[in-house]
Design a protein around this motif. Structure first.
Motif, PDB file in Angstrom:
ATOM      1  N   SER A   2      13.511  29.141  26.037  1.00 54.64           N
ATOM      2  CA  SER A   2      14.262  29.511  24.843  1.00 54.64           C
ATOM      3  C   SER A   2      14.626  28.274  24.020  1.00 54.64           C
ATOM      4  CB  SER A   2      15.553  30.234  25.245  1.00 54.64           C
ATOM      5  OG  SER A   2      16.424  29.338  25.930  1.00 54.64           O
ATOM      6  N   GLU A   3      15.203  28.552  22.846  1.00 56.28           N
ATOM      7  CA  GLU A   3      15.668  27.463  21.992  1.00 56.28           C
ATOM      8  C   GLU A   3      16.708  26.616  22.710  1.00 56.28           C
ATOM      9  OE1 GLU A   3      18.335  26.984  17.895  1.00 56.28           O
ATOM     10  OE2 GLU A   3      17.011  28.729  18.132  1.00 56.28           O
ATOM     11  N   ARG A  55       5.561  31.527  18.442  1.00 58.33           N
ATOM     12  CA  ARG A  55       6.704  30.939  19.140  1.00 58.33           C
ATOM     13  C   ARG A  55       6.280  29.944  20.219  1.00 58.33           C
ATOM     14  NH1 ARG A  55      11.781  32.829  18.768  1.00 58.33           N
ATOM     15  NH2 ARG A  55      12.172  32.375  20.980  1.00 58.33           N
ATOM     16  N   SER A  80       6.613  31.360  26.835  1.00 57.13           N
ATOM     17  CA  SER A  80       7.477  32.423  26.313  1.00 57.13           C
ATOM     18  C   SER A  80       8.806  32.482  27.050  1.00 57.13           C
ATOM     19  CB  SER A  80       6.764  33.778  26.409  1.00 57.13           C
ATOM     20  OG  SER A  80       6.388  34.043  27.759  1.00 57.13           O
ATOM     21  N   SER A  81       8.836  31.964  28.275  1.00 56.06           N
ATOM     22  CA  SER A  81      10.063  32.007  29.074  1.00 56.06           C
ATOM     23  C   SER A  81      11.070  30.934  28.670  1.00 56.06           C
ATOM     24  CB  SER A  81       9.720  31.831  30.558  1.00 56.06           C
ATOM     25  OG  SER A  81       9.052  30.596  30.771  1.00 56.06           O
ATOM     26  N   ASP A  98      17.051  26.185  25.902  1.00 61.22           N
ATOM     27  CA  ASP A  98      16.400  25.404  26.965  1.00 61.22           C
ATOM     28  C   ASP A  98      15.854  24.096  26.401  1.00 61.22           C
ATOM     29  OD1 ASP A  98      16.915  27.342  28.880  1.00 61.22           O
ATOM     30  OD2 ASP A  98      15.029  28.398  28.504  1.00 61.22           O
TER      31      ASP A  98
END
Length: 529
Positions: free
Chosen positions: A464-465, A489, A461-462, A467
């Protein structure tokens, strides 16, 4: 003058053939058609494709049938007197897809091999409007007869309403036709996922599912009416109304090449698959063949034993040498991979790539021929699946060839072997990265051919797109599109610039550590963004 230049083209290496024309000079075809083209460097992908050795009196529709499954054709020029032609695809990617496909499955028209290569020209222009109008009319007619083309952003189209499942009837059945024989023949045109064989009205029939309707179209176009053996076992092929097959058992009557965990089951013709039997029927297995059936009027008596397939026009297989009963071929789980890039390949690289289609046990890069390697899968079904999906794909700039090896296992180096030889051989039997070690794993249902779209999973969850985009970009890959799954996600789709780039990205970034103990999982997707 033109003839001399064309003769030079024929002498070029077949892997890199280009049309050689005098620079900065328009080409006059038979003194009437002025073909003006813009020059470009040879051996570079182009929207324009050059076709050679076309049959006598070839029609525009026959030429278009080779190209339409891959996308829209913008222009067409046929040089019937020279048995050659030119196609201009709507996009370069459609042309590249077509070239990649025919590299592994060379096309034929009227049983005659046709050679296709990139032209060294970016576009086709002609001042003969009558000729071009006739060609464009042929394009429109062929498209209408084929069905509605669904254009994609990449210029590639698929004919709507046609299934990836083929219904096959074998006529003049003088020799037994096994499931293995069908897989061997049809896998030359694409990834064969499932096969079901049965008999109806005393005719041997089969349902065969490809991974893609395009592969089914090309197999039907090339094989319909062909003889498996010389003079007999004629294939009659239609598209099935079924969109997919649901195979319950892996045995000599049905096979799911994506599921090595299926039981053999009882050889009951009604239990091998969950297709409604009244549609096609499955009343009995193929009849037992006796030697008296040899009265096929010399359908192979004129052929010497061991005559190669290429030497027998109109047949797909060499005939049985001694009797009519064909023993199932000995299929090992070891693959021979050739035409590798020795500067880039490694056992780990092949383990990750072939591990998409089965659990790789051992990999050996040959010490004296580092462009060749042996890959041992867990079983013969996984070996067939990997071969079907990876043969003809491009890896590290080379089009690799994958075939079954004669070796039953990959031998580990002996104690006295040098350090380099030991590095070139790896045992992965205890690897934690095996995708299919758990019986009934959902991974069995998510095996797809290499594609430019990758499926990413196990995303923390940490992360992101941005990243993930930065991760792939930092390794030199071009990210075209990205999308998280709406309901989960932890998974996402990422589209890269090409299939070759996606293959290399999977090799490099599968099992990449993202956060704490969470590693990225990468596989090929059938979806597009």
């Amino acid at each position: 003058m033109v003839t001399a230049w064309l003769r030079r083209a024929r002498l070029a290496d077949e892997k890199h053939l280009v049309l050689l024309l005098p620079p900065h000079r328009p080409w006059t075809v038979d003194g009437t058609d002025g073909l003006c083209v813009s020059e470009r460097a040879p051996c570079i992908p182009s929207r324009v494709l050059h076709l050679r050795q076309l049959p006598f009196n070839i029609t525009e529709q026959e030429v278009l049938a080779l190209a339409l499954p891959f996308g829209r054709v913008s222009k067409l020029i046929t040089l019937k007197a020279k048995n050659q032609g030119f196609l201009e695809m709507a996009s370069e990617e459609a042309a590249v897809t077509m070239m990649n496909y025919y590299t592994s499955a060379p096309p034929t028209i009227r049983n005659q091999p046709v050679f296709i290569q990139y032209s060294n020209h970016r576009e086709l222009k002609t001042d003969n409007l009558t000729n071009q109008r006739a060609a464009l009319q042929a394009i429109s007619t062929a498209a209408m007869h084929s069905g509605t083309m669904a254009p994609g952003s990449d210029g590639r189209g698929v004919v709507h309403g046609q299934s990836p499942v083929l219904r096959i009837i074998v006529e003049n059945l003088f020799y037994p036709v096994t499931l293995e024989v069908l897989q061997q023949i049809f896998s030359k045109f694409g990834s064969v996922l499932k096969i079901i064989t049965f008999t109806r009205n005393n005719q041997f029939q089969a349902l065969l599912q490809f991974s893609d309707a395009v592969h089914a179209q090309h197999a039907k176009a090339s094989l319909d009416g062909q003889n498996i053996y010389n003079g007999c076992c004629t294939l009659r092929i239609d598209f099935s109304k079924l969109s997919a097959l649901n195979v319950k058992y892996n045995n000599d009557k049905s096979r799911d090449f994506t599921r090595s965990d299926l039981p053999t089951g009882e050889l009951d013709p009604t239990a091998a698959f969950s297709v409604a039997l009244p549609t096609y029927g499955a009343s009995a297995f193929p009849p037992t063949f006796q030697h008296t059936a040899l009265s096929c009027q010399g359908c192979w008596s004129a052929l010497s034993p061991g005559l190669s397939v290429a030497a027998v026009p109109g047949s797909l297989m060499s005939p049985p040498r001694v009797s009519l009963q064909m023993a199932p071929p000995a299929i090992h789980s070891v693959l021979l991979v050739s035409n590798l890039n020795p500067e880039s390949v490694s056992p780990q690289c092949l383990f990750i790539l072939f591990g998409v289609y089965g659990d790789v046990q051992r990999v050996k890069i040959l010490f004296n021929k580092k462009e060749n390697a042996l890959v041992q899968m867990s079983d013969a079904t996984q070996a067939q699946l990997a071969m079907s999906h990876l043969n003809g794909q491009r890896l590290h700039g080379n089009v690799i060839r994958v075939m079954l090896s004669k070796h039953p296992v990959v031998q580990l180096p002996r104690g006295g072997a040098g350090q380099e030889e030991q590095v070139l051989t790896r045992d992965f039997s205890g690897s934690a990265l095996h995708r299919f070690k758990k019986p009934g794993s959902k991974n069995f249902n998510n095996i797809f051919p290499p594609s430019a779209t990758l499926h990413l999973s196990n995303i923390p969850s940490s992360v992101s797109e941005e990243d993930l985009k930065d991760l792939f970009s930092s390794r030199g890959f071009t990210v075209k599109a990205f999308k998280f799954f709406q309901k989960d996600r932890k998974m996402a789709l990422m589209q890269l610039a090409s299939v070759e780039e996606a293959i290399e990205a999977l090799i490099v970034l599968h099992d990449h550590l993202l956060d704490h103990n969470q590693h990225l999982r990468v596989s090929f997707s059938k979806s597009t963004i």
